[in-house]
Structures are given as C-alpha cells and as structure tokens.
Enzyme design. Structure first.
Site, PDB file in Angstrom:
ATOM      1  N   ASP A   1       0.600   5.126   2.000  1.00 16.11           N
ATOM      2  CA  ASP A   1      -0.152   5.587   3.167  1.00 16.11           C
ATOM      3  C   ASP A   1      -1.275   6.560   2.802  1.00 16.11           C
ATOM      4  O   ASP A   1      -1.071   7.504   2.037  1.00 16.11           O
ATOM      5  CB  ASP A   1       0.794   6.222   4.189  1.00 16.11           C
ATOM      6  CG  ASP A   1       1.709   5.174   4.797  1.00 16.11           C
ATOM      7  OD1 ASP A   1       1.322   3.994   4.852  1.00 16.11           O
ATOM      8  OD2 ASP A   1       2.840   5.540   5.188  1.00 16.11           O
TER       9      ASP A   1
ATOM     10  N   HIS B   1       4.716   0.178   0.043  1.00 11.73           N
ATOM     11  CA  HIS B   1       5.516  -0.556   1.023  1.00 11.73           C
ATOM     12  C   HIS B   1       4.652  -1.623   1.671  1.00 11.73           C
ATOM     13  O   HIS B   1       3.422  -1.592   1.573  1.00 11.73           O
ATOM     14  CB  HIS B   1       6.143   0.380   2.060  1.00 11.73           C
ATOM     15  CG  HIS B   1       5.152   1.228   2.798  1.00 11.73           C
ATOM     16  ND1 HIS B   1       4.614   2.384   2.268  1.00 11.73           N
ATOM     17  CD2 HIS B   1       4.576   1.086   4.015  1.00 11.73           C
ATOM     18  CE1 HIS B   1       3.775   2.913   3.137  1.00 11.73           C
ATOM     19  NE2 HIS B   1       3.722   2.140   4.222  1.00 11.73           N
TER      20      HIS B   1
ATOM     21  N   ARG C   1       5.323   6.701  13.464  1.00 10.91           N
ATOM     22  CA  ARG C   1       5.181   7.248  12.106  1.00 10.91           C
ATOM     23  C   ARG C   1       4.531   8.618  12.124  1.00 10.91           C
ATOM     24  O   ARG C   1       3.526   8.820  12.803  1.00 10.91           O
ATOM     25  CB  ARG C   1       4.330   6.329  11.230  1.00 10.91           C
ATOM     26  CG  ARG C   1       4.339   6.773   9.763  1.00 10.91           C
ATOM     27  CD  ARG C   1       3.378   5.965   8.924  1.00 10.91           C
ATOM     28  NE  ARG C   1       2.039   6.526   8.967  1.00 10.91           N
ATOM     29  CZ  ARG C   1       0.936   5.876   8.563  1.00 10.91           C
ATOM     30  NH1 ARG C   1       1.031   4.644   8.117  1.00 10.91           N
ATOM     31  NH2 ARG C   1      -0.232   6.456   8.623  1.00 10.91           N
TER      32      ARG C   1
ATOM     33  N   HIS D   1       0.838  -1.201   0.000  1.00  8.42           N
ATOM     34  CA  HIS D   1       0.000   0.000   0.000  1.00  8.42           C
ATOM     35  C   HIS D   1       0.868   1.244   0.000  1.00  8.42           C
ATOM     36  O   HIS D   1       2.086   1.162   0.219  1.00  8.42           O
ATOM     37  CB  HIS D   1      -0.872   0.019   1.269  1.00  8.42           C
ATOM     38  CG  HIS D   1      -0.041   0.195   2.520  1.00  8.42           C
ATOM     39  ND1 HIS D   1       0.703  -0.811   3.075  1.00  8.42           N
ATOM     40  CD2 HIS D   1       0.197   1.292   3.279  1.00  8.42           C
ATOM     41  CE1 HIS D   1       1.351  -0.361   4.137  1.00  8.42           C
ATOM     42  NE2 HIS D   1       1.064   0.917   4.290  1.00  8.42           N
TER      43      HIS D   1
HETATM   44  C1  OGA Z   1       3.715   2.364   7.934  1.00  2.36           C
HETATM   45  C2  OGA Z   1       3.825   0.950   7.550  1.00  2.36           C
HETATM   46  C3  OGA Z   1       5.201  -1.011   7.793  1.00  2.36           C
HETATM   47  C4  OGA Z   1       6.027  -1.619   8.879  1.00  2.36           C
HETATM   48  O1  OGA Z   1       4.351   2.760   8.917  1.00  2.36           O
HETATM   49  O2  OGA Z   1       3.011   3.111   7.253  1.00  2.36           O
HETATM   50  O3  OGA Z   1       3.116   0.504   6.693  1.00  2.36           O
HETATM   51  O4  OGA Z   1       6.878  -2.477   8.549  1.00  2.36           O
HETATM   52  N1  OGA Z   1       4.758   0.260   8.200  1.00  2.36           N
HETATM   53  O5  OGA Z   1       5.822  -1.272  10.037  1.00  2.36           O
HETATM   54 MN    MN Z   2       2.103   2.195   5.642  1.00  2.00          MN
END
Ligand code: OGA
Ligand code: MN
Length: 281
Positions: free
Chosen positions: A106, A256, A272, A104
């Site tokens: 974000d 990601h 994040r 996806h």
């Molecule tokens: C995010 C995400 C992936 C992870 O922080 O947006 O998708 O590995 N993280 O934590």
């Molecule tokens: Mn993410």
C-alpha cells in the site's frame, strides 16, 4: 500476558487467537502485536467487532494514519477509513471497487509509503474475494546470490498514475490535484526493514514502471522476473475472509493482491486504515 499465536505458513503469517480488540487493551498488548507483526509480517484476527471509531483508534496505536487521495471513497465519518466495496448507495459507490487487484504494497507510490494496513471485513461474499499475501523477506532470501548482488544497488520508479490507468481504464483519469499529490517516486528494489534490519524485495505489478538506469527492455525483463519470483507459491498465504476479520499487515516486507468474485451477486464491504511509514532504504 503473551499472545496466542498460530503460524499460518512456514515463512510468515500468524493468527492471533483469543484477543478482543473491540475492548480497550493495555499498551503491553499493543507492543506484543507490534513485535508479532515484525516477526510474522501478517496477522489475522477473527471475530473482531470493531466500530469505525475503534478501528481508527486501534490503528493509531501503530502510528499516525494516512488519508487516501481518492476522497470519494472516504464515505464514513472518519477520513482515515478508506472503503473498498462494490456497493452503491443512492447511485454512488460507497467504496473503491477492484482496488488492489494487482500485486502491490500500500502507498508504495509516495515518498514515505505506509508501514502497515489494518483491513476490517464488514461484509464478504460466501465465495471468491480472497486476499493473497506474499512475504518479500522470503522472496528476497530465496533469490540466487548473483541476483541479490545485481539488484541490491538498483532503484525503480513507482507510479500511481500508471497503476490507476491500468487498474481503472473505464474511469476518468486522475484530476490535476490528485496527480499533483501523486508524482512518480523512486525507491530501492531491495529495502531494509527499519525495525528488524531484514532485507526484502520491493517491487509490484503495474505500479512499478521502470528500473532506473537500465535500458527499457532490460528493465521490463528484470521487473517481470522479480515480480514472478516474488509471488512464488511458497511465499504466498491465501486469506479466506469471514465477516469481522481484521488483517494487519506490514507493507514494508509483504505484497498483497485481491482476487475476483461474483460482484453482481454478492456484496463486499471492507474498511482499511493505513499507517504512515518512513522513506525506504
Ligand atoms: C487493500 C487491498 C485487497 C482486497 O485493502 O489495501 O489491497 O482483497 N485489499 O480487498
Ligand atoms: Mn492494498
């Protein structure tokens, strides 16, 4: 001054060396980081001992920050920090566990999705829990010309409710306020980077529900084909986390995906921040 950049993959990604973002940095350095992000799409910085306050302040240099709809995971004094974690304190999760275990970008499910995210690792397992990043510029560019032409005029429906139900089947569904804040949204399948003008593929697993105007079967087939193509190994960088890593990525041209780990044995705590973006075109 210019950044010490070490490319990670032929197509995208760079490590920024010898830069301490815990210390105040002149605007010229922030400008260089923004330029590097436009060029490389994913930036890795090791050993960044950022306080929560500094993480938020630094993130704001990239633009206004978004606040996540899942308020229960905004567990620091800063609502701009969304916590991803398997840790519970006093019986309450401090962060969203198993968030992002699908490909996806974000906040693609809002009208103006995030332009970029800054993910700071506080505690990481010694094995597993890598994050995969894929370049959607590279994915688009590698498509056959006829596919590019076919998909260029198409749009797709992004749905947070669909994602949520698939990702967290064991949880209570979204409540009415959360649903009202996350109605289905239509975005182009091919988007243009607003700063570089480069085209990229804009898809995603689970969140992208259907392609507008196609019979359902055809939509499913094409989405499956594009999602498979998007994560071809030559477009993917695998990040192995160390504590204090900061990864900055451009949500407008990458996807990601988190990978599993032994969550009974190990703790993982990630913070994040999510920078606002524009409507995709
Ligand atoms: C995010 C995400 C992936 C992870 O922080 O947006 O998708 O590995 N993280 O934590
Ligand atoms: Mn993410």
């Amino acid at each position: 001054m210019s950044l010490d950049l070490v490319p990670l993959m032929p197509a995208f990604g760079a490590e920024v060396r010898d830069l301490d973002l815990a210390a105040d940095q002149p605007e010229s350095v922030i400008d260089e980081l923004k330029r590097a992000l436009n060029q490389y799409s994913v930036l890795i910085l090791r050993d960044q001992r950022l306080s929560e306050a500094r993480h938020v302040e630094l993130s704001r240099a990239f633009g206004p920050l978004m606040v996540h709809v899942l308020k229960q995971f905004l567990t620091t004094p800063y609502p701009e920090i969304y916590v991803l974690s398997n840790v519970a304190e006093d019986g309450k999760p401090i962060g969203n566990h198993k968030e992002g275990w699908n490909w996806h970008s974000d906040l693609s499910y809002v009208a103006e999705p995030s332009m970029g995210s800054l993910l700071h690792a506080l505690e990481v397992p010694p094995e597993g829990a890598d994050t995969l990043f894929a370049s959607m510029h590279a994915a688009y560019e590698a498509l056959p010309e006829e596919t590019k032409e076919r998909i260029r005029p198409l749009s797709a429906v992004h749905s947070y409710a669909t994602y949520y139900a698939k990702a967290f089947p064991d949880r209570e569904p979204l409540d009415e306020t959360q649903r009202a804040k996350t109605p289905d949204i239509v975005h182009p399948i091919v988007r243009t980077h607003p700063e570089t003008g480069r085209p990229s593929l804009y898809v995603g697993q689970d969140i992208v529900k259907e392609i507008v105007g196609l019979p359902f079967d055809e939509s499913e087939r094409l989405l499956a084909e594009l999602n498979r193509h998007a994560i071809r190994s030559d477009f993917v960088y695998r990040h192995k986390w160390q504590a204090n890593d900061l990864v900055i990525w451009d949500n407008r041209c990458t996807m990601h995906c988190a990978t599993p780990y032994d969550d009974n044995r190990y703790r993982r705590v990630m913070h994040r921040t999510t920078v606002s973006g524009d409507r995709p075109f």
